[in-house]
Design a protein around this motif. Structure first.
Motif, PDB file in Angstrom:
ATOM      1  N   ALA A   1       1.016  -0.851  -0.073  1.00  0.00           N
ATOM      2  CA  ALA A   1      -0.327  -0.302  -0.315  1.00  0.00           C
ATOM      3  C   ALA A   1       1.034   1.337  -0.096  1.00  0.00           C
ATOM      4  O   ALA A   1      -0.026   1.895  -0.597  1.00  0.00           O
ATOM      5  N   LEU A   2       2.184   1.279   0.504  1.00  0.00           N
ATOM      6  CA  LEU A   2       3.051   2.353   0.983  1.00  0.00           C
ATOM      7  C   LEU A   2       3.673   2.306  -0.394  1.00  0.00           C
ATOM      8  O   LEU A   2       3.711   3.871  -0.847  1.00  0.00           O
ATOM      9  N   LYS A   3       4.363   1.604  -1.058  1.00  0.00           N
ATOM     10  CA  LYS A   3       4.547   1.824  -2.435  1.00  0.00           C
ATOM     11  C   LYS A   3       3.637   2.187  -3.193  1.00  0.00           C
ATOM     12  O   LYS A   3       4.066   2.996  -4.426  1.00  0.00           O
ATOM     13  N   VAL A   4       2.784   1.630  -3.664  1.00  0.00           N
ATOM     14  CA  VAL A   4       0.997   2.908  -3.775  1.00  0.00           C
ATOM     15  C   VAL A   4       1.451   3.801  -4.000  1.00  0.00           C
ATOM     16  O   VAL A   4       1.447   5.047  -4.520  1.00  0.00           O
ATOM     17  N   CYS A   5       1.520   4.442  -2.473  1.00  0.00           N
ATOM     18  CA  CYS A   5       0.756   5.822  -2.332  1.00  0.00           C
ATOM     19  C   CYS A   5       2.529   6.421  -2.267  1.00  0.00           C
ATOM     20  O   CYS A   5       2.148   7.031  -3.365  1.00  0.00           O
ATOM     21  N   LYS A   6       3.485   5.830  -2.539  1.00  0.00           N
ATOM     22  CA  LYS A   6       4.465   6.990  -3.197  1.00  0.00           C
ATOM     23  C   LYS A   6       4.937   6.556  -4.163  1.00  0.00           C
ATOM     24  O   LYS A   6       5.024   7.864  -5.282  1.00  0.00           O
ATOM     25  N   GLU A   7       4.282   5.552  -5.443  1.00  0.00           N
ATOM     26  CA  GLU A   7       3.670   5.708  -6.933  1.00  0.00           C
ATOM     27  C   GLU A   7       3.203   7.299  -7.196  1.00  0.00           C
ATOM     28  O   GLU A   7       3.378   7.507  -8.544  1.00  0.00           O
ATOM     29  N   ARG A   8       1.729   6.496  -6.283  1.00  0.00           N
ATOM     30  CA  ARG A   8       1.256   8.199  -6.900  1.00  0.00           C
ATOM     31  C   ARG A   8       1.686   9.332  -6.177  1.00  0.00           C
ATOM     32  O   ARG A   8       0.870  10.246  -6.429  1.00  0.00           O
ATOM     33  N   GLY A   9       2.514   9.204  -5.106  1.00  0.00           N
ATOM     34  CA  GLY A   9       3.488  10.977  -5.306  1.00  0.00           C
ATOM     35  C   GLY A   9       3.339  11.117  -3.416  1.00  0.00           C
ATOM     36  O   GLY A   9       4.037  12.326  -3.509  1.00  0.00           O
ATOM     37  N   LEU A  10       3.382  10.227  -3.253  1.00  0.00           N
ATOM     38  CA  LEU A  10       2.868  10.905  -1.596  1.00  0.00           C
ATOM     39  C   LEU A  10       4.562  11.041  -1.192  1.00  0.00           C
ATOM     40  O   LEU A  10       5.272  10.301  -0.692  1.00  0.00           O
TER      41      LEU A  10
ATOM     42  N   HIS B   1       6.181  11.752   2.441  1.00  0.00           N
ATOM     43  CA  HIS B   1       6.169  11.102   3.444  1.00  0.00           C
ATOM     44  C   HIS B   1       5.242   9.895   3.887  1.00  0.00           C
ATOM     45  O   HIS B   1       4.418  10.050   3.543  1.00  0.00           O
ATOM     46  N   THR B   2       6.002   7.986   4.008  1.00  0.00           N
ATOM     47  CA  THR B   2       5.082   7.431   4.343  1.00  0.00           C
ATOM     48  C   THR B   2       6.139   6.393   5.282  1.00  0.00           C
ATOM     49  O   THR B   2       7.276   6.522   5.924  1.00  0.00           O
ATOM     50  N   ILE B   3       5.638   6.173   6.345  1.00  0.00           N
ATOM     51  CA  ILE B   3       5.601   5.154   7.358  1.00  0.00           C
ATOM     52  C   ILE B   3       5.009   4.063   7.594  1.00  0.00           C
ATOM     53  O   ILE B   3       4.189   3.667   7.579  1.00  0.00           O
ATOM     54  N   LEU B   4       6.261   3.021   7.182  1.00  0.00           N
ATOM     55  CA  LEU B   4       5.523   1.903   7.777  1.00  0.00           C
ATOM     56  C   LEU B   4       5.703   0.586   8.639  1.00  0.00           C
ATOM     57  O   LEU B   4       6.656   0.713   9.423  1.00  0.00           O
ATOM     58  N   MET B   5       4.756   0.865   9.715  1.00  0.00           N
ATOM     59  CA  MET B   5       4.132   0.698  11.191  1.00  0.00           C
ATOM     60  C   MET B   5       2.574   0.439  11.102  1.00  0.00           C
ATOM     61  O   MET B   5       1.808   1.021  10.673  1.00  0.00           O
ATOM     62  N   PRO B   6       2.775  -0.733  11.806  1.00  0.00           N
ATOM     63  CA  PRO B   6       1.014  -0.808  12.604  1.00  0.00           C
ATOM     64  C   PRO B   6       0.354   0.425  13.113  1.00  0.00           C
ATOM     65  O   PRO B   6       2.043   0.774  14.022  1.00  0.00           O
ATOM     66  N   ALA B   7      -0.765   0.881  12.384  1.00  0.00           N
ATOM     67  CA  ALA B   7      -0.735   1.979  13.980  1.00  0.00           C
ATOM     68  C   ALA B   7      -1.212   1.918  15.317  1.00  0.00           C
ATOM     69  O   ALA B   7      -0.632   2.884  16.094  1.00  0.00           O
ATOM     70  N   THR B   8      -1.276   0.664  16.111  1.00  0.00           N
ATOM     71  CA  THR B   8      -1.049   0.912  17.446  1.00  0.00           C
ATOM     72  C   THR B   8       0.633   0.341  17.475  1.00  0.00           C
ATOM     73  O   THR B   8       1.124   0.551  19.008  1.00  0.00           O
ATOM     74  N   GLN B   9       1.893   0.726  16.893  1.00  0.00           N
ATOM     75  CA  GLN B   9       3.230   0.793  17.303  1.00  0.00           C
ATOM     76  C   GLN B   9       3.196   2.402  17.202  1.00  0.00           C
ATOM     77  O   GLN B   9       4.681   2.683  17.712  1.00  0.00           O
ATOM     78  N   LEU B  10       2.796   3.249  16.690  1.00  0.00           N
ATOM     79  CA  LEU B  10       2.362   4.609  17.068  1.00  0.00           C
ATOM     80  C   LEU B  10       3.278   5.072  18.081  1.00  0.00           C
ATOM     81  O   LEU B  10       2.490   4.916  19.304  1.00  0.00           O
ATOM     82  N   SER B  11       4.044   6.138  17.883  1.00  0.00           N
ATOM     83  CA  SER B  11       4.103   7.390  18.811  1.00  0.00           C
ATOM     84  C   SER B  11       4.976   8.930  18.527  1.00  0.00           C
ATOM     85  O   SER B  11       5.206   8.719  18.059  1.00  0.00           O
ATOM     86  N   SER B  12       5.633   9.663  19.747  1.00  0.00           N
ATOM     87  CA  SER B  12       5.692  10.948  18.950  1.00  0.00           C
ATOM     88  C   SER B  12       7.285  10.304  18.001  1.00  0.00           C
ATOM     89  O   SER B  12       7.384  11.271  18.090  1.00  0.00           O
ATOM     90  N   ARG B  13       7.953   9.206  18.704  1.00  0.00           N
ATOM     91  CA  ARG B  13       9.214   9.148  17.607  1.00  0.00           C
ATOM     92  C   ARG B  13       8.804   9.394  16.387  1.00  0.00           C
ATOM     93  O   ARG B  13       9.446   9.764  15.623  1.00  0.00           O
ATOM     94  N   VAL B  14       7.910   9.812  16.081  1.00  0.00           N
ATOM     95  CA  VAL B  14       6.800   9.131  14.174  1.00  0.00           C
ATOM     96  C   VAL B  14       7.056  10.422  14.455  1.00  0.00           C
ATOM     97  O   VAL B  14       7.142  11.241  12.748  1.00  0.00           O
ATOM     98  N   GLY B  15       6.986  11.710  15.086  1.00  0.00           N
ATOM     99  CA  GLY B  15       6.919  12.880  15.122  1.00  0.00           C
ATOM    100  C   GLY B  15       5.002  13.878  15.771  1.00  0.00           C
ATOM    101  O   GLY B  15       4.542  13.004  16.585  1.00  0.00           O
TER     102      GLY B  15
END
Lengths: 242, 242
Positions: free
Chosen positions: A94-103, A105-119
């Motif tokens: 899915a992130l590969k698709v996002c990148k190919e479509r021009g996004l 900034h992408t972060i490969l991570m399950p939602a439940t591992q998000l923390s302030s380390r990502v921003g």
């Protein structure tokens, strides 16, 4: 991390991105299986979004974290409008698709591992029923507390979900009762996505009514600022800090 | 006999018959899963059939046994044209649909249990890839011999099938090789049909090329009288007695 053969959702959107036919199949842990619709829905342009999705964009401010960014439907729209947008997804394809479509900034991570380390973000998006990625009420509260430190003081969460009980289909009513009897919330769906030979691991996907949403928010730093009502029990909650 | 919860195909066509959305999901024993198309295809009127299906009707004579009659697509057309038609299916709900649509004669029985006890016919139909209901080459030969005594001397079998190898999809080419390696014919699919909470038992469904068809016919009382070619490797074989 998802193994290659587990990236069913990513392969689905990647197939559609390559102009192949791609239909998403969702299997529930009671044996119920159904077609969730074509992959096309993950690619619809803003002009074709349902009204409450378009309306929600008015509440987006500043830098954005798009949780479960999928094929980039919302992230790309906002990037185009000048926002700095980070798409986060646990699906490499899915992130590969996002990148190919021009996004950008992408972060490969399950939602439940998000923390302030990502921003630190002004807006956290959970569109397309992605409030469900919290999985269960306990983890929802835990993540909502963590989202406090991942957002600016005026930060918002814009989360879409659906009242499980707004259905008259016996197979769904039966499942809600099945869930209650085993001590789960009615809309705490245990599902997996299948596409061709790909199958995600089983995961919990939580859909909640407004009452259930408010019950979950109690004891977290978040309150409902506004509801945007959709169809068939779907709604968006714009959350702000207490 | 199929249990209620196993009648996935029947529930599918019954749902469509009741004007509900109904999409058939087919799962293969290597984990591959796909949408087989809407139930609508089992209800299309003669005018919308592919040309080779329409052409095949010219070879139908006298009393007809329609093996795997499904929702009655072919059986009802022929009954309307004045033929005495018996629809046979192992799905109780599919036969219920046939009856509600006006088919006068139905037989609830798996194809492989057919014998001259059900009658003697001028034409045995296996349309819509239903040659596949024989399951494997050994059972195909065994049933073809039995069909001799179920047919008049001038009797015909009209069987539709498909060359498995006419595909460029890697997931199918892989499966053919997988089948060869375990001593099966490439197109000897092991599948089950799923619809909502219904799942058929796993069953073998055999698709064969023309060469494979002729190899199977060797040693049976049947020979190919004519081929009617379709698209994508699909064809109909009109079989007559040697």
């Amino acid at each position: 991390m998802l193994k290659d053969e587990e990236d069913a959702y990513g392969q689905l959107v990647y197939a559609y991105h390559r102009k192949e036919e791609a239909v998403e199949i969702v299997e529930r842990d009671d044996g119920f299986i159904d077609v969730a619709g074509g992959a096309k829905g993950y690619f619809t342009p803003y002009e074709e979004w349902p009204a409450w999705n378009q309306e929600a964009m008015k509440y987006v401010r500043g830098t954005v974290l798009d949780v479960g960014s999928g094929a980039g439907r919302v992230a790309l729209y906002l990037q185009e409008r000048g926002h700095d947008v980070w798409g986060v997804d646990n699906s490499p394809m899915a992130l590969k698709v996002c990148k190919e479509r021009g996004l950008r900034h992408t972060i490969l991570m399950p939602a439940t591992q998000l923390s302030s380390r990502v921003g630190i973000f002004d807006t956290i998006l959970m569109m397309g029923n992605n409030f469900g990625l919290f999985g269960n009420p306990r983890r929802a509260r835990w993540m909502l507390r963590r989202f406090r430190n991942m957002t600016t003081p005026e930060g918002r969460i814009i989360a879409e979900t659906r009242d499980a009980l707004e259905t008259d289909k016996p197979e769904h009513l039966w499942y809600h009762e099945f869930n209650r009897n085993r001590g789960r919330m009615p809309g705490q769906l245990r599902i997996r996505v299948r596409f061709k030979k790909y199958a995600t691991p089983w995961f919990d996907y939580l859909i909640v009514s407004k009452d259930e949403m408010e019950e979950i928010l109690r004891g977290t730093p978040w309150r409902v600022h506004r509801y945007l009502d959709g169809e068939g029990g779907i709604y968006i909650a714009v959350l702000e800090k207490v």
